[in-house]
Enzyme design. Structure first.
Site, PDB file in Angstrom:
ATOM      1  N   GLY A  47      10.976  -6.407  -1.500  1.00 56.76           N
ATOM      2  CA  GLY A  47       9.753  -7.167  -1.227  1.00 56.76           C
ATOM      3  C   GLY A  47       9.599  -8.480  -1.970  1.00 56.76           C
ATOM      4  N   GLU A 103       7.439  -8.914  -8.823  1.00 58.23           N
ATOM      5  CA  GLU A 103       7.074  -7.940  -7.786  1.00 58.23           C
ATOM      6  C   GLU A 103       6.322  -8.628  -6.652  1.00 58.23           C
ATOM      7  OE1 GLU A 103       7.490  -5.453  -6.239  1.00 58.23           O
ATOM      8  OE2 GLU A 103       7.014  -3.568  -7.198  1.00 58.23           O
ATOM      9  N   ASP A 104       6.321  -8.002  -5.488  1.00 56.38           N
ATOM     10  CA  ASP A 104       5.527  -8.512  -4.376  1.00 56.38           C
ATOM     11  C   ASP A 104       4.055  -8.106  -4.510  1.00 56.38           C
ATOM     12  OD1 ASP A 104       6.144  -5.834  -3.976  1.00 56.38           O
ATOM     13  OD2 ASP A 104       6.845  -6.072  -1.919  1.00 56.38           O
ATOM     14  N   ASP A 107       0.311  -1.712  -6.521  1.00 55.60           N
ATOM     15  CA  ASP A 107      -0.540  -0.766  -5.816  1.00 55.60           C
ATOM     16  C   ASP A 107      -1.004   0.291  -6.832  1.00 55.60           C
ATOM     17  OD1 ASP A 107      -1.372   0.062  -3.045  1.00 55.60           O
ATOM     18  OD2 ASP A 107      -0.212   1.835  -3.543  1.00 55.60           O
ATOM     19  N   LYS A 135      -3.534  -5.030  -5.939  1.00 55.49           N
ATOM     20  CA  LYS A 135      -4.622  -4.226  -5.355  1.00 55.49           C
ATOM     21  C   LYS A 135      -5.195  -3.359  -6.469  1.00 55.49           C
ATOM     22  CE  LYS A 135      -2.400  -3.222  -0.909  1.00 55.49           C
ATOM     23  NZ  LYS A 135      -1.928  -2.095  -0.079  1.00 55.49           N
ATOM     24  N   PHE A 156      -3.356  -2.604   3.843  1.00 58.36           N
ATOM     25  CA  PHE A 156      -1.901  -2.691   3.878  1.00 58.36           C
ATOM     26  C   PHE A 156      -1.507  -4.048   4.458  1.00 58.36           C
ATOM     27  CE2 PHE A 156       2.413  -2.063   5.240  1.00 58.36           C
ATOM     28  CZ  PHE A 156       2.943  -1.373   4.167  1.00 58.36           C
ATOM     29  N   ASP A 163       6.925  -5.687   3.857  1.00 54.07           N
ATOM     30  CA  ASP A 163       7.279  -5.133   5.166  1.00 54.07           C
ATOM     31  C   ASP A 163       6.415  -3.949   5.558  1.00 54.07           C
ATOM     32  OD1 ASP A 163       8.416  -3.298   3.209  1.00 54.07           O
ATOM     33  OD2 ASP A 163       9.428  -2.369   4.921  1.00 54.07           O
ATOM     34  N   ARG A 169       8.862  -9.149   7.203  1.00 51.88           N
ATOM     35  CA  ARG A 169       9.130  -9.791   5.906  1.00 51.88           C
ATOM     36  C   ARG A 169       9.251 -11.305   6.034  1.00 51.88           C
ATOM     37  NH1 ARG A 169      10.615  -5.714   2.215  1.00 51.88           N
ATOM     38  NH2 ARG A 169      11.866  -4.007   3.035  1.00 51.88           N
TER      39      ARG A 169
END
Ligand code: IMP
Ligand code: MG
Length: 187
Positions: A47, A103-104, A107, A135, A156, A163, A169
């Site tokens: 990601g 990181e993307d 969570d 998030k 999401f 993705d 992506r």
């Protein structure tokens, strides 16, 4: 078409660019004048690749790149915070490396809190973390990244590296999918 599966754009191309510029400037500032040490951006596959590529070109500080690939073990081991490492950093000089984990999205907080601990245990000179999206309402483990692009609500999202089922992506923005994208009933 991929674009037609997007119900709503959450982070525009322009905002993503501004986020990258802001974070790169902060990293440049924070790593200015440190004595020794190799600055290493450690991208978490898959990601983070698009964000990492943009960040590299915005950073003025010379740096190297590495990658890791990790995944959760599954629900049974949730409380242990254990992750499975599919691709590790293959270098023996971590003691000379100031690592910025890229990181993307954060969570539960599981991935980054585990990785920081893991890299410190392997003797990294320093470890800090950078994420495009966060998030906070989804957190299961108390964790705050050092560099945060933007907080988003509990939705999401896909695009700019993120993705759903390996798709989307390549989108230049971050968006929320239409319900049809999940059912596969639209083309
Ligand atoms: P954490 O360990 O729960 O913080 O997991 C973060 C990882 O979950 C990210 O690296 C993503 O791969 C994935 N993830 C979490 N939320 C999303 C999302 O909204 N879209 C795509 N991937 C997500
Ligand atoms: Mg990821």
């Amino acid at each position: 078409m991929t674009d037609s599966m997007i119900a709503k754009v959450l982070v525009t191309e322009r905002e993503i660019d501004e986020i990258g510029t802001r974070i790169a400037a902060r990293i440049d500032e924070d790593f200015k004048g440190r004595d020794g040490g190799r600055l290493v951006l450690l991208g978490i596959l898959k990601g983070s690749v698009v964000f990492l590529g943009d960040l590299m070109r915005k950073l003025k500080t010379p740096h190297e790149i590495e990658f890791m690939k990790v995944s959760s073990y599954g629900a049974g081991t949730k409380t242990t915070g254990q992750l499975k490492i599919h691709l590790d950093v293959m270098r023996s000089d971590l003691g000379d490396c100031d690592i910025v984990v890229v990181e993307d999205i954060i969570d539960s907080g599981r991935t980054l809190s585990y990785l920081v601990k893991y890299l410190k245990e392997r003797g990294a000179r320093s470890v800090c973390t950078c994420t495009l999206l966060d998030k906070p309402s989804r957190r299961e483990i108390d964790f705050t990244a050092d560099y945060i692009g933007r907080e988003i609500p509990d939705e999401f999202v896909v695009g700019y590296g993120l993705d759903y089922d390996e798709k989307y992506r390549m989108l230049p923005y971050v968006g929320v999918l239409t319900p049809e994208a999940y059912t596969g009933s639209a083309k």
